[in-house]
Design a protein around this motif. Structure first.
Motif, PDB file in Angstrom:
ATOM      1  N   GLN A  81      -9.425  -1.473  -9.612  1.00 58.53           N
ATOM      2  CA  GLN A  81     -10.648  -0.906  -9.050  1.00 58.53           C
ATOM      3  C   GLN A  81     -10.308   0.485  -8.546  1.00 58.53           C
ATOM      4  OE1 GLN A  81     -13.438  -2.790  -9.040  1.00 58.53           O
ATOM      5  NE2 GLN A  81     -14.691  -1.117  -8.225  1.00 58.53           N
ATOM      6  N   VAL A  82     -10.957   1.525  -9.058  1.00 59.72           N
ATOM      7  CA  VAL A  82     -10.702   2.892  -8.595  1.00 59.72           C
ATOM      8  C   VAL A  82     -11.923   3.390  -7.852  1.00 59.72           C
ATOM      9  CG1 VAL A  82     -10.252   5.291  -9.258  1.00 59.72           C
ATOM     10  CG2 VAL A  82      -9.126   3.426 -10.489  1.00 59.72           C
ATOM     11  N   GLU A  83     -11.681   3.813  -6.592  1.00 55.19           N
ATOM     12  CA  GLU A  83     -12.778   4.410  -5.817  1.00 55.19           C
ATOM     13  C   GLU A  83     -12.251   5.691  -5.185  1.00 55.19           C
ATOM     14  OE1 GLU A  83     -14.682   0.168  -4.444  1.00 55.19           O
ATOM     15  OE2 GLU A  83     -14.666   1.813  -2.949  1.00 55.19           O
ATOM     16  N   THR A 100      -8.346   6.318  -4.434  1.00 58.24           N
ATOM     17  CA  THR A 100      -7.577   5.085  -4.269  1.00 58.24           C
ATOM     18  C   THR A 100      -7.794   4.103  -5.404  1.00 58.24           C
ATOM     19  OG1 THR A 100      -7.669   5.334  -1.859  1.00 58.24           O
ATOM     20  CG2 THR A 100      -7.154   3.138  -2.696  1.00 58.24           C
ATOM     21  N   ALA A 101      -6.704   3.450  -5.832  1.00 55.08           N
ATOM     22  CA  ALA A 101      -6.786   2.409  -6.867  1.00 55.08           C
ATOM     23  C   ALA A 101      -6.285   1.109  -6.252  1.00 55.08           C
ATOM     24  CB  ALA A 101      -5.927   2.782  -8.060  1.00 55.08           C
ATOM     25  N   SER A 153       0.851  -1.190   0.000  1.00 57.52           N
ATOM     26  CA  SER A 153       0.000   0.000   0.000  1.00 57.52           C
ATOM     27  C   SER A 153       0.890   1.245   0.000  1.00 57.52           C
ATOM     28  CB  SER A 153      -0.882  -0.003   1.260  1.00 57.52           C
ATOM     29  OG  SER A 153      -1.636   1.185   1.290  1.00 57.52           O
ATOM     30  N   LEU A 154       0.676   2.155  -0.980  1.00 55.93           N
ATOM     31  CA  LEU A 154       1.471   3.385  -0.970  1.00 55.93           C
ATOM     32  C   LEU A 154       0.589   4.585  -1.260  1.00 55.93           C
ATOM     33  CD1 LEU A 154       2.328   4.378  -4.126  1.00 55.93           C
ATOM     34  CD2 LEU A 154       3.673   2.320  -3.959  1.00 55.93           C
ATOM     35  N   CYS A 155       1.125   5.733  -0.859  1.00 56.22           N
ATOM     36  CA  CYS A 155       0.357   6.979  -0.905  1.00 56.22           C
ATOM     37  C   CYS A 155       1.233   8.078  -1.502  1.00 56.22           C
ATOM     38  CB  CYS A 155      -0.005   7.309   0.553  1.00 56.22           C
ATOM     39  SG  CYS A 155      -1.244   8.550   0.732  1.00 56.22           S
ATOM     40  N   SER A 201      -1.683  -4.505  -5.150  1.00 55.83           N
ATOM     41  CA  SER A 201      -1.146  -3.218  -4.679  1.00 55.83           C
ATOM     42  C   SER A 201      -2.310  -2.265  -4.466  1.00 55.83           C
ATOM     43  CB  SER A 201      -0.189  -2.630  -5.722  1.00 55.83           C
ATOM     44  OG  SER A 201       0.768  -3.582  -6.144  1.00 55.83           O
ATOM     45  N   LYS A 202      -2.037  -1.273  -3.598  1.00 56.22           N
ATOM     46  CA  LYS A 202      -3.032  -0.218  -3.364  1.00 56.22           C
ATOM     47  C   LYS A 202      -2.325   1.134  -3.437  1.00 56.22           C
ATOM     48  CE  LYS A 202      -5.789   1.667   0.461  1.00 56.22           C
ATOM     49  NZ  LYS A 202      -6.013   1.539   1.925  1.00 56.22           N
ATOM     50  N   ILE A 203      -2.848   2.028  -4.270  1.00 58.81           N
ATOM     51  CA  ILE A 203      -2.224   3.341  -4.435  1.00 58.81           C
ATOM     52  C   ILE A 203      -3.248   4.418  -4.107  1.00 58.81           C
ATOM     53  CG2 ILE A 203      -1.140   4.958  -6.039  1.00 58.81           C
ATOM     54  CD1 ILE A 203      -0.056   2.598  -7.611  1.00 58.81           C
TER      55      ILE A 203
END
Ligand code: EPZ
Length: 419
Positions: free
Chosen positions: A347-349, A352-353, A294-296, A322-324
């Protein structure tokens, strides 16, 4: 004439490439040449459409500009105007940087509202507030912005968010303000430090770039200077992600990993080996590409928003999850539509993707913005089969012949004309 990249993906890369100068450093530096009368010399200035637009603005203002390879010479002796032409102002957001320099020199500046990438709302309220804090009056009428100041005076400016452009514009305007200006909570990007380096070449008293407070002692006449622009760290990240996507190994010259720690860390988490020394940066991927966790994104030194699409494009073709989370711009996932056309599971919400890596296949896709177009190209190199990437007018704003750079790394890519 419409052009597109024709990419044959699915084969590991192997090669080496020279990384050209940084667009986001060269642009404020070109605006800063207005602060001095005479000819300034800028080396390692990339040949991009955004740079051409900036040179066009300088020419329209009466400066004499010429390019000798990677060196650009700007002679401001004949400058006579302080109105940035609408057509050029509308072509790119960085045109707004000319306002700070013009205000510093002439005490006035006029331009229409800036254009640029469609990355959501891109206000310039912080730029305007910085100018007003230094003593300028701002008026907006008939789609135009005009600033006027009898005399700019130095004072303490506290930026509510570390805006890159607002920091740069405040530095430029402060050079023309009598006394000391303190810019608190500035952006700390390496490009800000590069701008400080150039301003010092002009004789300006600027310090603190890269820290939480920038100090400018303004109001003194400046002289032309000669400077070499830093390498483009986002172009470097693009090449790294291309090798990560396709596999193999790539060596980048003229740059290093000093400003890319979060990108290198994410790529290593996903299974790549990286290394660097001054002037040289390399990545190899022999095994499968996993997930990056997970990154930001965030202001420097956090993960750079400009590299987010590039990393996502590589991870989408991998085998991991992964989560971006994107915290800088509110429309920076548009490129994921093209990745989905290549078979990606994303999945984009909101901001966050979620990426569930899987093998990608070639497709005909269209870039919606600069880094999004580069991301689709990166993904195509890792995808099985042939792809076409359209919308190269976006890509050419930030890459000096991206296809040549990727071919130097062993990529099967060429630029074709439609029809
Ligand atoms: C610079 O844009 C870069 N462009 C961008 O690179 C980069 O993504 C961005 O900094 C962030 O690193 C150039 O340097 C030419 P900001 P800039 O002001 O200055 C909000 C690329 O691909 N904001 O730091 O426009 C803004 O909406 C480009 O090369 C205000 O609210 O970015 C955004 O959400 C894309 N009011 C956030 O701050 C303002 O007055 C960061 O913007 C100014 C900005």
């Amino acid at each position: 004439m419409m052009e597109y990249f024709a990419v044959q993906g699915g084969r590991p890369l192997e090669g080496r490439v020279l990384v050209h100068g940084a667009k986001n450093s060269a642009l404020p530096i070109l605006a800063a040449t207005l602060l001095a009368d005479g000819e300034s010399v800028i080396h390692n200035c990339p040949d991009l459409t955004d740079i051409s637009a900036a040179l066009g603005i300088l020419s329209c203002l009466g400066c004499r500009v010429r390019r000798e390879g990677a060196t650009v010479l700007v002679d401001t002796t004949g400058r006579r105007d302080h109105v940035v032409p609408d057509e050029l102002m509308g072509r790119m957001r960085a045109s707004v940087l000319f306002l700070g320099a013009l205000l510093a020199r002439d005490g006035e500046a006029v331009a229409c509202w800036p254009g640029g990438c469609a990355l959501g709302a891109r206000p310039i309220d912080l730029h305007i507030r910085a100018f007003q804090a230094l003593g300028a009056e701002a008026r907006s009428w008939n789609g135009r912005l005009s600033f006027w100041a009898r005399r700019l005076r130095g004072r303490r400016l506290a930026l509510p968010i570390p805006s890159v452009g607002a920091t740069e514009n405040a530095m430029l305007a402060a050079c023309g303000a009598q006394g000391v200006t303190l810019i608190d909570n500035p952006a700390r990007e390496p490009e800000i430090v590069d701008l400080q380096g150039f301003l010092r070449c002009l004789g300006a008293q600027v310090s603190g770039a890269g820290t939480g407070r920038i100090t400018v002692v303004g109001g003194r006449p400046l002289h032309p200077g000669e400077y070499t622009v830093m390498a483009d760290r986002i172009v470097a990240a693009t090449y790294l992600c291309a090798v990560a996507a396709a596999g193999g190994e790539g060596e980048l010259l003229g740059t290093d990993g000093a400003h890319l720690a979060p990108v290198l860390e994410a790529l290593e988490t996903a299974g790549c080996e990286t290394g660097w020394e001054p002037g040289r940066l390399w990545l190899r991927r022999k095994g499968p590409l996993g997930g990056a966790g997970s990154l930001c994104t965030g202001p420097y030194p956090a993960f750079p928003t400009d590299a987010q699409p590039l990393l996502a494009a590589a991870l989408a073709g991998g085998e991991g999850k992964s989560k971006i989370t994107e915290t800088i711009f509110d429309h920076r996932f548009r490129y994921t539509q093209g990745l989905v056309q290549m078979g990606a599971c994303i999945q984009v919400e909101g901001d966050t993707a979620w990426i569930d890596g899987r093998p990608l296949h070639g497709a005909r896709v269209e870039a919606a913005d600069l880094r999004g177009g580069a991301a689709l190209t990166v993904a195509a190199l890792g995808a099985q089969g042939a792809s076409q990437i359209w919308g190269l007018d976006h890509v050419d704003r930030g890459y000096e012949s991206l296809e040549q750079g990727l071919r130097a790394l062993g990529g099967r890519i060429c630029r074709e004309a439609a029809g």
